[in-house]
Write a protein that holds these residues in place. Sequence first.
Motif, PDB file in Angstrom:
ATOM      1  N   PHE A  58       0.832  -1.206   0.000  1.00 13.80           N
ATOM      2  CA  PHE A  58       0.000   0.000   0.000  1.00 13.80           C
ATOM      3  C   PHE A  58       0.864   1.254   0.000  1.00 13.80           C
ATOM      4  CE2 PHE A  58      -2.150   3.399   2.375  1.00 13.80           C
ATOM      5  CZ  PHE A  58      -3.241   3.610   1.528  1.00 13.80           C
ATOM      6  N   VAL A  59       1.895   1.273   0.819  1.00  9.41           N
ATOM      7  CA  VAL A  59       2.780   2.435   0.877  1.00  9.41           C
ATOM      8  C   VAL A  59       3.412   2.683  -0.496  1.00  9.41           C
ATOM      9  CG1 VAL A  59       4.911   3.349   1.868  1.00  9.41           C
ATOM     10  CG2 VAL A  59       3.231   2.237   3.348  1.00  9.41           C
ATOM     11  N   ALA A  60       3.882   1.608  -1.130  1.00  5.38           N
ATOM     12  CA  ALA A  60       4.522   1.755  -2.435  1.00  5.38           C
ATOM     13  C   ALA A  60       3.531   2.234  -3.487  1.00  5.38           C
ATOM     14  CB  ALA A  60       5.142   0.425  -2.864  1.00  5.38           C
ATOM     15  N   ARG A  61       2.337   1.655  -3.499  1.00  7.22           N
ATOM     16  CA  ARG A  61       1.330   2.027  -4.496  1.00  7.22           C
ATOM     17  C   ARG A  61       0.878   3.466  -4.283  1.00  7.22           C
ATOM     18  NH1 ARG A  61      -3.163  -0.809  -6.922  1.00  7.22           N
ATOM     19  NH2 ARG A  61      -3.590   0.364  -8.837  1.00  7.22           N
ATOM     20  N   ASP A  72       1.112  11.239   0.281  1.00  7.77           N
ATOM     21  CA  ASP A  72       1.954  11.250   1.477  1.00  7.77           C
ATOM     22  C   ASP A  72       1.387  10.276   2.498  1.00  7.77           C
ATOM     23  OD1 ASP A  72       3.622  13.265   0.460  1.00  7.77           O
ATOM     24  OD2 ASP A  72       2.209  14.818   1.098  1.00  7.77           O
ATOM     25  N   VAL A  73       2.203   9.290   2.891  1.00  3.23           N
ATOM     26  CA  VAL A  73       1.723   8.189   3.731  1.00  3.23           C
ATOM     27  C   VAL A  73       2.176   8.382   5.167  1.00  3.23           C
ATOM     28  CG1 VAL A  73       1.698   5.688   4.035  1.00  3.23           C
ATOM     29  CG2 VAL A  73       1.815   6.662   1.724  1.00  3.23           C
ATOM     30  N   GLU A  74       1.267   8.113   6.098  1.00  5.26           N
ATOM     31  CA  GLU A  74       1.581   8.156   7.517  1.00  5.26           C
ATOM     32  C   GLU A  74       0.801   7.073   8.242  1.00  5.26           C
ATOM     33  OE1 GLU A  74       0.250  12.135   8.478  1.00  5.26           O
ATOM     34  OE2 GLU A  74      -1.716  11.404   9.126  1.00  5.26           O
ATOM     35  N   THR A  75       1.335   6.601   9.368  1.00  2.01           N
ATOM     36  CA  THR A  75       0.635   5.639  10.218  1.00  2.01           C
ATOM     37  C   THR A  75       0.255   6.342  11.512  1.00  2.01           C
ATOM     38  OG1 THR A  75       1.854   3.773   9.291  1.00  2.01           O
ATOM     39  CG2 THR A  75       0.793   3.425  11.417  1.00  2.01           C
ATOM     40  N   ASP A  76      -1.004   6.227  11.912  1.00  5.52           N
ATOM     41  CA  ASP A  76      -1.451   6.942  13.098  1.00  5.52           C
ATOM     42  C   ASP A  76      -1.174   6.141  14.372  1.00  5.52           C
ATOM     43  OD1 ASP A  76      -3.530   5.085  13.468  1.00  5.52           O
ATOM     44  OD2 ASP A  76      -5.052   6.383  12.575  1.00  5.52           O
ATOM     45  N   ALA A 120      -2.295   2.359  14.480  1.00  5.04           N
ATOM     46  CA  ALA A 120      -1.818   1.457  13.423  1.00  5.04           C
ATOM     47  C   ALA A 120      -2.632   1.532  12.146  1.00  5.04           C
ATOM     48  CB  ALA A 120      -1.746   0.007  13.917  1.00  5.04           C
ATOM     49  N   ASN A 121      -3.478   2.553  11.999  1.00  7.11           N
ATOM     50  CA  ASN A 121      -4.166   2.783  10.731  1.00  7.11           C
ATOM     51  C   ASN A 121      -3.241   3.584   9.808  1.00  7.11           C
ATOM     52  OD1 ASN A 121      -6.649   1.728  11.891  1.00  7.11           O
ATOM     53  ND2 ASN A 121      -6.796   3.681  12.980  1.00  7.11           N
ATOM     54  N   THR A 122      -3.264   3.264   8.523  1.00  6.65           N
ATOM     55  CA  THR A 122      -2.365   3.901   7.555  1.00  6.65           C
ATOM     56  C   THR A 122      -3.145   4.852   6.659  1.00  6.65           C
ATOM     57  OG1 THR A 122      -0.994   1.900   7.563  1.00  6.65           O
ATOM     58  CG2 THR A 122      -0.621   3.485   5.798  1.00  6.65           C
ATOM     59  N   VAL A 138      -7.516   5.586   3.491  1.00  5.67           N
ATOM     60  CA  VAL A 138      -7.111   5.022   4.772  1.00  5.67           C
ATOM     61  C   VAL A 138      -7.251   3.506   4.745  1.00  5.67           C
ATOM     62  CG1 VAL A 138      -9.412   5.269   5.810  1.00  5.67           C
ATOM     63  CG2 VAL A 138      -7.405   5.158   7.294  1.00  5.67           C
ATOM     64  N   VAL A 139      -6.305   2.827   5.386  1.00  4.78           N
ATOM     65  CA  VAL A 139      -6.374   1.384   5.601  1.00  4.78           C
ATOM     66  C   VAL A 139      -6.475   1.160   7.106  1.00  4.78           C
ATOM     67  CG1 VAL A 139      -5.218  -0.835   5.371  1.00  4.78           C
ATOM     68  CG2 VAL A 139      -5.036   0.864   3.537  1.00  4.78           C
ATOM     69  N   PHE A 140      -7.591   0.622   7.550  1.00  2.00           N
ATOM     70  CA  PHE A 140      -7.790   0.388   8.977  1.00  2.00           C
ATOM     71  C   PHE A 140      -7.168  -0.937   9.415  1.00  2.00           C
ATOM     72  CE2 PHE A 140     -11.252   3.460   8.278  1.00  2.00           C
ATOM     73  CZ  PHE A 140     -10.965   4.334   9.313  1.00  2.00           C
ATOM     74  N   ALA A 141      -6.682  -0.958  10.648  1.00  2.00           N
ATOM     75  CA  ALA A 141      -6.002  -2.132  11.198  1.00  2.00           C
ATOM     76  C   ALA A 141      -6.988  -3.087  11.861  1.00  2.00           C
ATOM     77  CB  ALA A 141      -4.957  -1.683  12.229  1.00  2.00           C
TER      78      ALA A 141
END
Length: 422
Positions: free
Chosen positions: A48-51, A58-62, A65-67, A124-127
């Motif tokens: 996901f980060v690469a894509r 701009d990617v961050e993790t909260d 652990a959600n991205t 967002v990608v939820f954990a």
Amino acid sequence: MTAATGPTGPVSLLPGLREISEVGRDRERGGYSRPLWGDAELALREWFVARASALGLDVETDRNANTWAWWGPAGADAVVTGSHLDSVPGGGAFDGPLGVVSALDAVAALQAEGFRPSRPFAVVVFAEEEGSRFGVACLGSRLMTGTISGDRARALKDADGVSLEAAGARIGFDVAHLGRDQAALDRIGVFIELHVEQGRGLVDLDAPLAVATSILAHGRWRLRFSGQGNHAGATLMSGRRDPVVAASRAVVAIRDAALGMESDGLDARATVGRSRWTPGGTNAIASVADVWLDARAGTDGATRDLVDAIVAASRDAADDEGCGFDVVEESWSGEVRFDVELRRQLTTALGGIPQLPSGAGHDAGVLAGVVPTAMVFVRNPTGISHAPEEWASVDDCRAGVVALTGVLRSLLDPSAEREVQG
């Protein structure tokens, strides 16, 4: 587009789904097993980060652990879309990843036409949406909204006895700050989740897409039956206090309780999909039998009534077998009604597509109590989910991407007068 193997033979996949189609394959169960912070789920996070980075996001993790992947600066009143990448044991390829892939594809489509959002936007990608490792569904969104505390989450343990706190430490994630994230909530103006349908609603309607109206009230409970461990060969049948027998009787009572409510015209479901006997030896009578109940119904009250009936029947089964009984509620989600105005906007924009309730829980349902939230379902021709046979045709998936692209365009720039084709 190359072929992949589906429940009925070779079929095509969206490119993003094809890219991850070998990640987390479960050779024993079939389908995919992608638990939180396991090798497969970590690989999907990297994907996901690469894509997202390739799209200039701009990617961050909260703190939970959600991205997040932001198109432009993060800010208040953001349009947010996305889903999850973890799975149940032996789950299908679409539950969760379809929403993430579709969101990224929608961004790519908007960028290709030169569109620029006029308000903040994120994918967002939820954990731990499925709760397959630590037992609490939608854990990332529950933590963010404060419906579960950081202390309780840190103490959760997986089937191997590893706490969430220890699991986080193993991968270098600091769990000290788990809990309600008001800053993240304040940034969300609206949340849209695209998801494969997990039933036959769209099959019966012969439609590729629908807007969700609601989610059934549901929860998870651990039922524990305590007996006397003993030797399988040396203990007379008449002298046993076997908790497995009590638990087995309870499982049948669970099915009957839900069927009874269904026959009365109520929308009720009750399932035992997981059990554990202690100590677990073939030639030993168990000392403890744990079964996990998933119960759902159309309203909060109906779900509570269903669980009360199940608990009473389980206690009777335990008493009859000379066993102790205890019940612990592990999670609870009340009935969800998605934002009426947002549903109207989506239904109108997508050409009057059907509206359907959901029997499955989603991160969108957790967020619905805090921010305006809506869901778009994509048809599942098998009507099966949480199993390898879960599917969606490439044409219906593409229709979902087109619909999501149009919805995002209208939300990100209300002045853009374009017709959304579902």
